[in-house]
Each structure stands twice: as C-alpha cells, then as structure tokens.
Scaffold this motif. Structure first.
Motif, PDB file in Angstrom:
ATOM      1  N   VAL A   1       4.367 -17.050  -3.493  1.00  0.00           N
ATOM      2  CA  VAL A   1       3.884 -16.717  -4.938  1.00  0.00           C
ATOM      3  C   VAL A   1       4.750 -16.550  -5.658  1.00  0.00           C
ATOM      4  O   VAL A   1       4.898 -16.941  -7.032  1.00  0.00           O
ATOM      5  CB  VAL A   1       2.616 -15.941  -4.823  1.00  0.00           C
ATOM      6  CG1 VAL A   1       1.939 -15.665  -6.271  1.00  0.00           C
ATOM      7  CG2 VAL A   1       1.474 -16.446  -3.991  1.00  0.00           C
TER       8      VAL A   1
ATOM      9  N   SER B   1      -1.219 -17.590  -1.827  1.00  0.00           N
ATOM     10  CA  SER B   1      -2.176 -16.783  -2.663  1.00  0.00           C
ATOM     11  C   SER B   1      -1.688 -15.054  -2.253  1.00  0.00           C
ATOM     12  O   SER B   1      -1.106 -14.780  -1.146  1.00  0.00           O
ATOM     13  CB  SER B   1      -3.773 -16.864  -2.713  1.00  0.00           C
ATOM     14  OG  SER B   1      -4.133 -16.281  -1.158  1.00  0.00           O
TER      15      SER B   1
ATOM     16  N   THR C   1      -5.150 -26.012  -1.707  1.00  0.00           N
ATOM     17  CA  THR C   1      -4.924 -24.820  -1.910  1.00  0.00           C
ATOM     18  C   THR C   1      -3.501 -24.303  -1.508  1.00  0.00           C
ATOM     19  O   THR C   1      -3.097 -24.910  -0.186  1.00  0.00           O
ATOM     20  CB  THR C   1      -5.826 -23.761  -1.447  1.00  0.00           C
ATOM     21  OG1 THR C   1      -5.909 -23.828   0.121  1.00  0.00           O
ATOM     22  CG2 THR C   1      -7.281 -23.917  -1.987  1.00  0.00           C
TER      23      THR C   1
ATOM     24  N   TRP D   1      -5.759 -11.536  -8.392  1.00  0.00           N
ATOM     25  CA  TRP D   1      -5.393 -12.260  -7.259  1.00  0.00           C
ATOM     26  C   TRP D   1      -4.747 -13.520  -7.674  1.00  0.00           C
ATOM     27  O   TRP D   1      -5.349 -14.228  -8.773  1.00  0.00           O
ATOM     28  CB  TRP D   1      -6.618 -12.771  -6.408  1.00  0.00           C
ATOM     29  CG  TRP D   1      -6.101 -12.915  -5.027  1.00  0.00           C
ATOM     30  CD1 TRP D   1      -5.527 -14.182  -4.523  1.00  0.00           C
ATOM     31  CD2 TRP D   1      -6.087 -12.425  -3.762  1.00  0.00           C
ATOM     32  NE1 TRP D   1      -5.279 -14.074  -3.287  1.00  0.00           N
ATOM     33  CE2 TRP D   1      -5.820 -12.753  -2.711  1.00  0.00           C
ATOM     34  CE3 TRP D   1      -6.674 -11.002  -3.577  1.00  0.00           C
ATOM     35  CZ2 TRP D   1      -5.697 -12.574  -1.357  1.00  0.00           C
ATOM     36  CZ3 TRP D   1      -6.562 -10.287  -2.367  1.00  0.00           C
ATOM     37  CH2 TRP D   1      -6.182 -11.019  -1.262  1.00  0.00           C
ATOM     38  N   ASN D   2      -3.386 -13.816  -7.517  1.00  0.00           N
ATOM     39  CA  ASN D   2      -2.725 -15.002  -7.756  1.00  0.00           C
ATOM     40  C   ASN D   2      -2.875 -16.239  -7.044  1.00  0.00           C
ATOM     41  O   ASN D   2      -2.729 -15.645  -5.584  1.00  0.00           O
ATOM     42  CB  ASN D   2      -1.315 -14.612  -8.112  1.00  0.00           C
ATOM     43  CG  ASN D   2      -0.953 -14.388  -9.403  1.00  0.00           C
ATOM     44  OD1 ASN D   2      -1.926 -13.767 -10.285  1.00  0.00           O
ATOM     45  ND2 ASN D   2       0.374 -13.645  -9.599  1.00  0.00           N
ATOM     46  N   TYR D   3      -3.118 -17.287  -7.333  1.00  0.00           N
ATOM     47  CA  TYR D   3      -3.426 -18.493  -6.437  1.00  0.00           C
ATOM     48  C   TYR D   3      -3.012 -19.891  -7.188  1.00  0.00           C
ATOM     49  O   TYR D   3      -2.918 -19.658  -8.413  1.00  0.00           O
ATOM     50  CB  TYR D   3      -4.645 -18.323  -5.889  1.00  0.00           C
ATOM     51  CG  TYR D   3      -5.709 -18.602  -6.691  1.00  0.00           C
ATOM     52  CD1 TYR D   3      -6.299 -19.665  -6.819  1.00  0.00           C
ATOM     53  CD2 TYR D   3      -6.312 -17.793  -7.596  1.00  0.00           C
ATOM     54  CE1 TYR D   3      -7.235 -20.040  -7.862  1.00  0.00           C
ATOM     55  CE2 TYR D   3      -7.168 -17.958  -8.484  1.00  0.00           C
ATOM     56  CZ  TYR D   3      -7.650 -18.914  -8.667  1.00  0.00           C
ATOM     57  OH  TYR D   3      -8.701 -19.320  -9.533  1.00  0.00           O
TER      58      TYR D   3
END
Length: 217
Positions: free
Chosen positions: A197, A82, A79, A99-101
C-alpha cells in the motif's frame, strides 16, 4: 461503492494494470428469487473497439453456474493489498482511524461461450500464468488428451462486456502532506500488504504535493 472524487483513479491504464496485477476476482450474482451466490476465480480481460470484456470459467452445475443461467447480471470485484491506517499517524490524531485499499468493480451480463471459444480461453489462461512458458507441462496444449476429455466438459467458459466500471483507490489522498508521508513510513515499517500500500501511495506523492517553486530553486 465509496464515492469520493479524491479516492477515484482517473487514469485508464492504471486501472487496466490493476486488473492485470490482481486477476483473482470476486464474482457475485443471484438467482431470480434473489438468493445470492458468489465465487472467486481468475479473470482475463481484453479491449475491443474501446470496450472492455472479461473472460473466465467456472465449474458446471454449481450454484453460481445455475444462478447465472437464470440471471445474467453479475458484479466482478478486483481487490489489491489493503492495510489499517491508525489516526495516531496523523498530524491531528483525534479523528477516526481508517483502512487504505484499492478496488475495481465491474458489472455486466454474463454470456456463456462455445466449447471452441473455451479452448482458446484456456490456452490464453494457462499460458499467461505459466509466464509464457510454452514448454510447461501444464499449459493447455501440453496437457494429455485423457485429462482434457475428463475436465473440459466439467467447466463452462463465459464472457462479460463491462457495462459499468467503478473504482476506489483509497490511499490517504485527503490527508495533509506531513500525515501522508508519515503514513507511508509507518506502513513500510509493517511490511507485507502494508508495504505494498505504501508503494502505491508513493506513486501519487508528487501529484498530491507538487514541489513548490521555492523548493525548486
């Protein structure tokens, strides 16, 4: 896994760069009984004949070591940064926020490696994170034998052939240009993970919203 084509990264090198940039991964598996186990560890990777192999090490006689001795199946999750994305930043704010990730999921079977292979891995691992500094006192070859004789038997090395690789790079690719650019601006204002991000979003701006023929004149 979140399956929408516009949130999928298609460039192989971008995915490999992501694995290299964010090597501290979430590793999960289960006993044959179904009881779940998980750990977080640094993972290295290499390509051989077009196939991807992951390498790492874990402590012996832990729950995850015992589970993987029973059941070789594992899922590794990498990961990146985020951030919350408020719908108030959209051209039409009357929809849900999100949510951006970025995430890469790799599944395969774990195989424990020999002691000599573990030593070679620890050489690579320590040298990588000491940024190639062969003078560092903490790389494998510079550690005292007394320490290695105590610590090496306490760990076990492994390798996983990547049988399946999936990814989600959810970076507001489904928003209109005005919303997209405003999201970047808002994330930059917030700083920290949000700014990281925003950097990833900026990389994709030209592809998502190519300049029109008129604007080039």
């Amino acid at each position: 896994m979140y399956h929408f084509s516009y949130f999928k990264e298609k460039d192989k090198q971008t995915i490999l760069d992501f694995l290299s940039d964010y090597p501290f991964a979430f590793m999960t598996g289960s006993y044959l009984s179904g009881e779940q186990i998980a750990t977080q560890i640094p993972i290295l990777f290499e390509e051989r004949n077009g196939e991807l192999f992951l390498q790492g090490h874990i402590m012996r006689n832990t729950d995850h070591h015992k589970a993987f001795e029973e059941n070789q199946n594992t899922l590794i999750v990498f990961t990146g940064p985020s951030s919350y994305v408020s719908a108030s930043w959209y051209s039409n704010p009357q929809i849900g926020s999100t949510w951006n990730y970025m995430s890469v999921h790799i599944s395969g079977k774990i195989n424990f490696i020999s002691n000599e292979e573990l030593i070679q891995f620890m050489r690579k691992l320590t040298l990588k994170f000491e940024k190639g500094n062969t003078q560092s006192l903490t790389i494998y070859d510079n550690l005292p034998d007394q320490f290695l004789d105590k610590m090496m038997p306490a760990i076990v090395g492994f390798e996983i052939k990547a049988d399946k690789i999936e990814n989600v790079f959810k970076l507001s690719q489904n928003r209109d240009e005005k919303s997209f650019l405003n999201i970047i601006s808002k994330l930059e204002e917030q700083g920290r993970n949000s700014a990281l991000v925003a950097i990833e979003m900026k990389k994709r701006t030209a592809e998502l919203f190519p300049p029109s023929a008129e604007s080039d004149k």
